[in-house]
Design a protein around this motif. Structure first.
Motif, short mmCIF file in Angstrom:
data_model
loop_
_atom_site.label_atom_id
_atom_site.label_comp_id
_atom_site.label_asym_id
_atom_site.label_seq_id
_atom_site.Cartn_x
_atom_site.Cartn_y
_atom_site.Cartn_z
N ASP A 36 0.83 -1.20 0.00
CA ASP A 36 0.00 0.00 0.00
C ASP A 36 0.87 1.26 0.00
O ASP A 36 0.59 2.22 -0.74
CB ASP A 36 -0.91 -0.01 1.23
CG ASP A 36 -2.08 0.96 1.11
OD1 ASP A 36 -2.96 0.70 0.27
OD2 ASP A 36 -2.10 1.97 1.83
N PHE A 37 1.93 1.24 0.80
CA PHE A 37 2.85 2.38 0.85
C PHE A 37 3.46 2.64 -0.52
O PHE A 37 3.54 3.80 -0.98
CB PHE A 37 3.96 2.11 1.87
CG PHE A 37 4.97 3.22 1.99
CD1 PHE A 37 4.83 4.19 2.97
CD2 PHE A 37 6.06 3.30 1.14
CE1 PHE A 37 5.75 5.22 3.08
CE2 PHE A 37 6.99 4.32 1.25
CZ PHE A 37 6.83 5.29 2.21
N LEU B 78 4.14 9.02 21.96
CA LEU B 78 3.45 9.16 20.68
C LEU B 78 3.68 7.92 19.82
O LEU B 78 4.70 7.25 19.95
CB LEU B 78 3.97 10.40 19.94
CG LEU B 78 3.68 11.75 20.57
CD1 LEU B 78 4.26 12.87 19.69
CD2 LEU B 78 2.19 11.97 20.79
N PRO B 79 2.74 7.63 18.92
CA PRO B 79 2.91 6.49 18.02
C PRO B 79 3.90 6.79 16.91
O PRO B 79 4.28 7.95 16.68
CB PRO B 79 1.50 6.29 17.45
CG PRO B 79 0.89 7.66 17.50
CD PRO B 79 1.45 8.32 18.73
N GLU B 80 4.32 5.73 16.22
CA GLU B 80 5.16 5.89 15.03
C GLU B 80 4.22 6.22 13.86
O GLU B 80 3.25 5.50 13.61
CB GLU B 80 5.90 4.58 14.73
CG GLU B 80 6.62 3.98 15.93
CD GLU B 80 7.76 4.85 16.40
OE1 GLU B 80 8.56 5.28 15.55
OE2 GLU B 80 7.86 5.09 17.62
N ILE B 81 4.52 7.31 13.15
CA ILE B 81 3.61 7.82 12.14
C ILE B 81 4.34 8.04 10.81
O ILE B 81 5.46 8.54 10.79
CB ILE B 81 2.99 9.17 12.57
CG1 ILE B 81 2.20 9.02 13.87
CG2 ILE B 81 2.13 9.76 11.46
CD1 ILE B 81 0.95 8.20 13.74
N VAL B 82 3.69 7.66 9.72
CA VAL B 82 4.14 7.99 8.36
C VAL B 82 2.96 8.61 7.64
O VAL B 82 1.85 8.05 7.66
CB VAL B 82 4.64 6.76 7.59
CG1 VAL B 82 5.02 7.14 6.16
CG2 VAL B 82 5.83 6.11 8.30
N ILE B 83 3.17 9.77 7.02
CA ILE B 83 2.10 10.45 6.29
C ILE B 83 2.55 10.67 4.86
O ILE B 83 3.61 11.24 4.61
CB ILE B 83 1.74 11.80 6.93
CG1 ILE B 83 1.33 11.62 8.40
CG2 ILE B 83 0.62 12.48 6.15
CD1 ILE B 83 1.07 12.93 9.13
N ILE B 84 1.73 10.25 3.90
CA ILE B 84 2.04 10.43 2.49
C ILE B 84 1.15 11.54 1.94
O ILE B 84 -0.05 11.34 1.70
CB ILE B 84 1.85 9.12 1.70
CG1 ILE B 84 2.80 8.05 2.25
CG2 ILE B 84 2.08 9.35 0.21
CD1 ILE B 84 2.76 6.75 1.51
N VAL C 98 -2.81 9.58 2.87
CA VAL C 98 -2.98 8.53 3.87
C VAL C 98 -2.00 8.75 5.01
O VAL C 98 -0.88 9.24 4.82
CB VAL C 98 -2.77 7.12 3.25
CG1 VAL C 98 -1.38 6.99 2.64
CG2 VAL C 98 -3.04 6.00 4.26
N LEU C 99 -2.45 8.42 6.21
CA LEU C 99 -1.61 8.40 7.40
C LEU C 99 -1.51 6.95 7.86
O LEU C 99 -2.53 6.27 8.00
CB LEU C 99 -2.20 9.28 8.50
CG LEU C 99 -1.44 9.38 9.83
CD1 LEU C 99 -1.74 10.72 10.51
CD2 LEU C 99 -1.78 8.24 10.81
N TYR C 100 -0.30 6.50 8.09
CA TYR C 100 -0.08 5.16 8.62
C TYR C 100 0.40 5.26 10.07
O TYR C 100 1.35 5.99 10.36
CB TYR C 100 1.00 4.41 7.83
CG TYR C 100 0.69 4.18 6.38
CD1 TYR C 100 -0.25 3.22 5.98
CD2 TYR C 100 1.37 4.89 5.39
CE1 TYR C 100 -0.51 3.01 4.63
CE2 TYR C 100 1.12 4.68 4.05
CZ TYR C 100 0.17 3.73 3.68
OH TYR C 100 -0.08 3.52 2.35
#
Length: 201
Positions: free
Chosen positions: A21-22, A134-140, A144-146
């Motif tokens: 998905d990423f 805080l959580p581990e976050i990746v935003i594209i 989408v935010l993962y």
């Protein structure tokens, strides 16, 4: 917003589905990928440098990392050609964990090759961490935010994908603010990491 992410509904993706998905989401992006990394120790089975580090082969681990420079440089060129930027905020606690010492060498190599990486002391998160780290976050982009997921041993096991536009916008603003507060990784590395002896465990 960042501390509320774990309570916001999202699609659960296993490790393979998250990476697929990423790749699909980032392939169509011209803009910024944001990453917030908070946890101080991860497991990375299958990563040759990490495996060498865990086996006590510090010099070998760094040598393996150095061998990745050309690949990282090529990634930078591809990102530049596409108009893609990757901005990462690495939260640091003291004393520096052995894992973080290893990871900082990997990140330093990326910073040398043009990746936008900043370091922020965990003390700066006091007003954001009322209920825990805080959580581990990746935003594209705005797509989408993962919330990246890890098992009990801190091995990557997938992510939750959140597509709520308001959530993505607010989280992006907060990570951007942390990025602005942070110190360039190369400066932090020279002052705090380079003088350290090899980790012992």
């Amino acid at each position: 917003m960042l501390e509320r992410i774990p309570g916001i509904p999202g699609a659960i993706l296993d490790h393979a589905a998250y990476h697929e998905d990423f790749a699909q989401e980032s392939d169509k992006l011209t803009g910024v990928i944001w990453k917030l990394e908070r946890t101080q120790t991860f497991r990375k089975p299958g990563d040759p440098s990490w495996e060498a580090f865990m086996a006590g082969g510090w010099a070998q681990s760094l040598q393996i990392l150095a061998g990745e420079r050309e690949n990282i440089r090529a990634d930078t060129r591809r990102n530049t050609d596409r108009g893609l930027q990757i901005r990462r905020v690495r939260i640091v606690e003291h004393p520096i964990s052995p894992y973080l010492q290893w990871e900082m060498h990997a990140l330093h190599l990326m910073a040398q090759e043009g990746f936008d990486l900043r370091v922020l002391d965990a003390e700066h998160l006091r007003d954001l961490e009322h209920d825990g780290p805080l959580p581990e976050i990746v935003i594209i982009g705005d797509q989408v935010l993962y919330q990246v997921r890890y098992d009990a041993q801190q091995t990557p096991c997938g992510a939750r994908a959140i597509h709520d536009h308001e959530v993505i916008c607010q989280a992006t603003t907060e990570i951007s603010d942390l990025h602005c507060q942070g110190e360039p990784l190369a400066d932090f590395f020279d002052r705090q990491i380079a003088p350290l002896p090899a980790p012992t465990g």
